[in-house]
Design a protein around this motif. Structure first.
Motif, PDB file in Angstrom:
ATOM      1  N   TYR A 144      40.492  36.420  40.351  1.00  0.00           N
ATOM      2  CA  TYR A 144      39.288  35.915  39.676  1.00  0.00           C
ATOM      3  C   TYR A 144      38.053  36.136  40.548  1.00  0.00           C
ATOM      4  N   TYR A 145      38.203  35.893  41.830  1.00  0.00           N
ATOM      5  CA  TYR A 145      37.079  36.111  42.748  1.00  0.00           C
ATOM      6  C   TYR A 145      36.705  37.590  42.799  1.00  0.00           C
ATOM      7  N   ILE A 146      37.712  38.455  42.873  1.00  0.00           N
ATOM      8  CA  ILE A 146      37.436  39.895  42.925  1.00  0.00           C
ATOM      9  C   ILE A 146      36.751  40.361  41.652  1.00  0.00           C
ATOM     10  N   SER A 147      37.200  39.840  40.506  1.00  0.00           N
ATOM     11  CA  SER A 147      36.640  40.281  39.227  1.00  0.00           C
ATOM     12  C   SER A 147      35.189  39.858  39.050  1.00  0.00           C
ATOM     13  N   LYS A 148      34.748  38.832  39.777  1.00  0.00           N
ATOM     14  CA  LYS A 148      33.383  38.326  39.632  1.00  0.00           C
ATOM     15  C   LYS A 148      32.431  38.869  40.684  1.00  0.00           C
ATOM     16  N   THR A 149      32.912  39.675  41.613  1.00  0.00           N
ATOM     17  CA  THR A 149      32.052  40.255  42.632  1.00  0.00           C
ATOM     18  C   THR A 149      31.346  41.499  42.086  1.00  0.00           C
ATOM     19  N   ASN A 150      30.385  41.997  42.850  1.00  0.00           N
ATOM     20  CA  ASN A 150      29.682  43.212  42.465  1.00  0.00           C
ATOM     21  C   ASN A 150      30.639  44.393  42.425  1.00  0.00           C
ATOM     22  N   VAL A 151      30.286  45.376  41.610  1.00  0.00           N
ATOM     23  CA  VAL A 151      31.155  46.537  41.458  1.00  0.00           C
ATOM     24  C   VAL A 151      31.353  47.253  42.789  1.00  0.00           C
ATOM     25  N   SER A 152      30.308  47.303  43.598  1.00  0.00           N
ATOM     26  CA  SER A 152      30.406  47.985  44.886  1.00  0.00           C
ATOM     27  C   SER A 152      31.403  47.296  45.816  1.00  0.00           C
ATOM     28  N   LYS A 153      31.410  45.972  45.819  1.00  0.00           N
ATOM     29  CA  LYS A 153      32.335  45.228  46.664  1.00  0.00           C
ATOM     30  C   LYS A 153      33.726  45.136  46.044  1.00  0.00           C
ATOM     31  N   ARG A 154      33.792  45.204  44.716  1.00  0.00           N
ATOM     32  CA  ARG A 154      35.072  45.044  44.033  1.00  0.00           C
ATOM     33  C   ARG A 154      36.064  46.118  44.455  1.00  0.00           C
ATOM     34  N   GLY A 155      35.601  47.341  44.578  1.00  0.00           N
ATOM     35  CA  GLY A 155      36.483  48.425  45.003  1.00  0.00           C
ATOM     36  C   GLY A 155      37.039  48.191  46.394  1.00  0.00           C
ATOM     37  N   LEU A 156      36.192  47.648  47.291  1.00  0.00           N
ATOM     38  CA  LEU A 156      36.645  47.360  48.651  1.00  0.00           C
ATOM     39  C   LEU A 156      37.698  46.266  48.653  1.00  0.00           C
ATOM     40  N   TYR A 157      37.466  45.210  47.880  1.00  0.00           N
ATOM     41  CA  TYR A 157      38.420  44.103  47.831  1.00  0.00           C
ATOM     42  C   TYR A 157      39.754  44.538  47.229  1.00  0.00           C
ATOM     43  N   ILE A 158      39.694  45.370  46.191  1.00  0.00           N
ATOM     44  CA  ILE A 158      40.930  45.862  45.585  1.00  0.00           C
ATOM     45  C   ILE A 158      41.695  46.731  46.587  1.00  0.00           C
ATOM     46  N   ALA A 159      40.950  47.551  47.340  1.00  0.00           N
ATOM     47  CA  ALA A 159      41.595  48.387  48.356  1.00  0.00           C
ATOM     48  C   ALA A 159      42.267  47.532  49.424  1.00  0.00           C
ATOM     49  N   LEU A 160      41.615  46.440  49.823  1.00  0.00           N
ATOM     50  CA  LEU A 160      42.216  45.541  50.812  1.00  0.00           C
ATOM     51  C   LEU A 160      43.454  44.852  50.251  1.00  0.00           C
ATOM     52  N   ALA A 161      43.398  44.506  48.955  1.00  0.00           N
ATOM     53  CA  ALA A 161      44.560  43.853  48.333  1.00  0.00           C
ATOM     54  C   ALA A 161      45.744  44.795  48.218  1.00  0.00           C
ATOM     55  N   VAL A 162      45.458  46.076  47.971  1.00  0.00           N
ATOM     56  CA  VAL A 162      46.522  47.062  47.784  1.00  0.00           C
ATOM     57  C   VAL A 162      46.996  47.634  49.124  1.00  0.00           C
ATOM     58  N   PHE A 163      46.219  47.446  50.175  1.00  0.00           N
ATOM     59  CA  PHE A 163      46.519  48.073  51.469  1.00  0.00           C
ATOM     60  C   PHE A 163      47.945  47.813  51.957  1.00  0.00           C
ATOM     61  N   PRO A 164      48.497  46.589  51.819  1.00  0.00           N
ATOM     62  CA  PRO A 164      49.881  46.384  52.282  1.00  0.00           C
ATOM     63  C   PRO A 164      50.896  47.300  51.620  1.00  0.00           C
ATOM     64  N   TYR A 166      54.428  38.537  49.896  1.00  0.00           N
ATOM     65  CA  TYR A 166      53.603  39.527  50.580  1.00  0.00           C
ATOM     66  C   TYR A 166      53.821  40.924  50.012  1.00  0.00           C
ATOM     67  N   LEU A 167      55.040  41.216  49.600  1.00  0.00           N
ATOM     68  CA  LEU A 167      55.377  42.545  49.102  1.00  0.00           C
ATOM     69  C   LEU A 167      54.807  42.801  47.717  1.00  0.00           C
ATOM     70  N   PHE A 168      54.861  41.798  46.835  1.00  0.00           N
ATOM     71  CA  PHE A 168      54.505  42.013  45.438  1.00  0.00           C
ATOM     72  C   PHE A 168      53.197  41.360  45.012  1.00  0.00           C
ATOM     73  N   MET A 169      52.516  40.661  45.901  1.00  0.00           N
ATOM     74  CA  MET A 169      51.229  40.064  45.567  1.00  0.00           C
ATOM     75  C   MET A 169      50.208  41.089  45.054  1.00  0.00           C
ATOM     76  N   PRO A 170      50.116  42.292  45.657  1.00  0.00           N
ATOM     77  CA  PRO A 170      49.154  43.268  45.124  1.00  0.00           C
ATOM     78  C   PRO A 170      49.367  43.594  43.655  1.00  0.00           C
ATOM     79  N   LEU A 171      50.616  43.626  43.190  1.00  0.00           N
ATOM     80  CA  LEU A 171      50.879  43.909  41.778  1.00  0.00           C
ATOM     81  C   LEU A 171      50.326  42.805  40.891  1.00  0.00           C
ATOM     82  N   MET A 172      50.471  41.562  41.324  1.00  0.00           N
ATOM     83  CA  MET A 172      49.933  40.437  40.572  1.00  0.00           C
ATOM     84  C   MET A 172      48.414  40.497  40.525  1.00  0.00           C
TER      85      MET A 172
END
Length: 274
Positions: free
Chosen positions: A80-100, A151-157
Motif C-alpha cells: 500500500y505504501y509503495i502504491s501511494k508513492t511517486n512513480v519515480s520512487k515506486r520503481g525503486l521500491y519495487i526493485a528493492l522488494a524484488v531484490f531478494p 523472506y523467500l515469498f514476500m516479494p510475490l505477495m
C-alpha cells in the motif's frame, strides 16, 4: 488463417511441457498405483495410516498457512505504501522488494542460519544487552522455516498487491471521507475490498510455494522439522524408495491443487458479488 497461425506458435511450448513435465509427472503418479503389475491403493492406505507421514503432512500445511498469513500481514501495508508513492520512487521500491529473489534460495537460507544461529546476530545482540543468559533456539525448528518462507515469498505477495492497489482511484477514498467515514473506515470499506483479488493471488503464490519448497526447510528446519518436500528427497535419493517418494509427491500435488481450487473458488464468489 491468423487464428491458425496463432495456435502454431503454441506448439513448441506445449511440446516442451508435455515431454519434460506432463509425461514424467503422469509416469510418476501412475507408478504409485501399480504394484506387481496390478492396480492397488495399498501404498496410499499405508500413507494415511502412518502417523509419521500424517504429522509431516499437517506440519507442511500448518507452516504454509502461517507463512501465508504473516506474508499477507506484512506485505499489505508495504504494498500500500509503495502504491501511494511517486512513480519515480515506486520503481525503486519495487526493485528493492524484488531484490531478494535475485539471489539463490541456498544463499538466502545460509544468511538466515548466520542470523538465527546460537552464535548468530540476534542471540549475540540479546546476550550483549543482558536480555538473555542463554542463546535462544531460533534455528532448526518450525520458527526458522516460517522466517525463511516469509523472506523467500514476500516479494510475490508485494508484487501481487501493488499491481492492484496502484490502480485503485484515489477519488474513491476521498469520496468516502467526504461522506463522513474516517480514514480507517474508508480504507476498510473501499480500499481493502478492491484489493482482495491481488491479495488472493498473493496468498495462492505464497501458500503453494511454501507447500512445495525444499531448500529452505531442508537448511533451516533440520532433521526434526521435516516437510513433504524433504521427505520426498529423503525417500528418493537417500533410501532409494521411489514408490514411497511417488506416493508422497502425488499427495503433495493433489493437496496443492485442491487448496488452490478452493482459494480460486472463493475468489470467483467475491468477484460475482462485485
Amino acid at each position: 488463417m491468423k487464428k491458425y497461425s496463432f495456435y502454431l506458435l503454441l506448439i513448441p511450448g506445449v511440446l516442451f511441457l508435455v515431454l519434460f513435465a506432463l509425461i514424467p509427472l503422469i509416469m510418476l503418479i501412475s507408478g504409485s498405483f501399480i504394484s506387481e503389475g496390478s492396480f492397488t491403493l495399498s501404498r496410499y492406505v499405508d500413507f494415511f495410516k502412518d502417523g509419521y507421514y500424517i504429522t509431516i503432512l499437517i506440519r507442511t500445511l500448518k507452516l504454509a498457512l502461517i507463512s501465508t498469513i504473516v506474508a499477507a500481514t506484512l506485505g499489505f501495508p508495504t504494498a500500500y505504501y509503495i502504491s501511494k508513492t511517486n512513480v519515480s520512487k515506486r520503481g525503486l521500491y519495487i526493485a528493492l522488494a524484488v531484490f531478494p529473489m535475485l539471489t539463490s534460495p541456498v544463499v538466502r537460507s545460509f544468511s538466515w542460519m548466520v542470523i538465527l544461529g546460537k552464535r548468530g546476530i540476534i542471540n549475540t545482540f540479546l546476550m550483549n544487552m543482558g536480555l538473555i543468559k542463554q542463546p535462544l533456539s531460533l534455528l532448526y525448528n518450525e520458527f526458522s522455516i516460517v522466517v525463511g518462507f516469509v523472506y523467500l515469498f514476500m516479494p510475490l505477495m508485494i508484487l501481487s498487491l501493488v499491481g492492484v492497489l496502484e490502480n485503485i482511484d484515489k477519488d474513491l477514498l476521498m469520496a468516502a471521507e467526504s461522506l463522513g467515514a474516517t480514514r480507517f473506515k474508508a480504507f476498510m470499506k473501499v480500499i481493502f475490498p478492491l484489493s482482495v483479488p491481488g491479495l488472493i493471488v498473493g496468498c495462492v503464490l505464497v501458500f503453494t510455494g511454501s507447500l512445495t519448497a525444499y531448500t529452505t526447510p531442508q537448511l533451516l528446519g533440520g532433521t526434526q522439522s521435516k516437510v513433504l518436500a524433504t521427505v520426498i528427497y529423503q525417500n528418493a535419493m537417500t533410501l532409494f524408495d521411489w514408490d514411497t517418494a511417488a506416493v508422497v509427491a502425488t499427495v503433495m500435488i493433489v493437496v496443492t491443487i485442491l487448496i488452490s481450487g478452493v482459494i480460486n473458488s472463493f475468489a470467483r464468489k467475491l468477484n460475482s458479488r462485485g
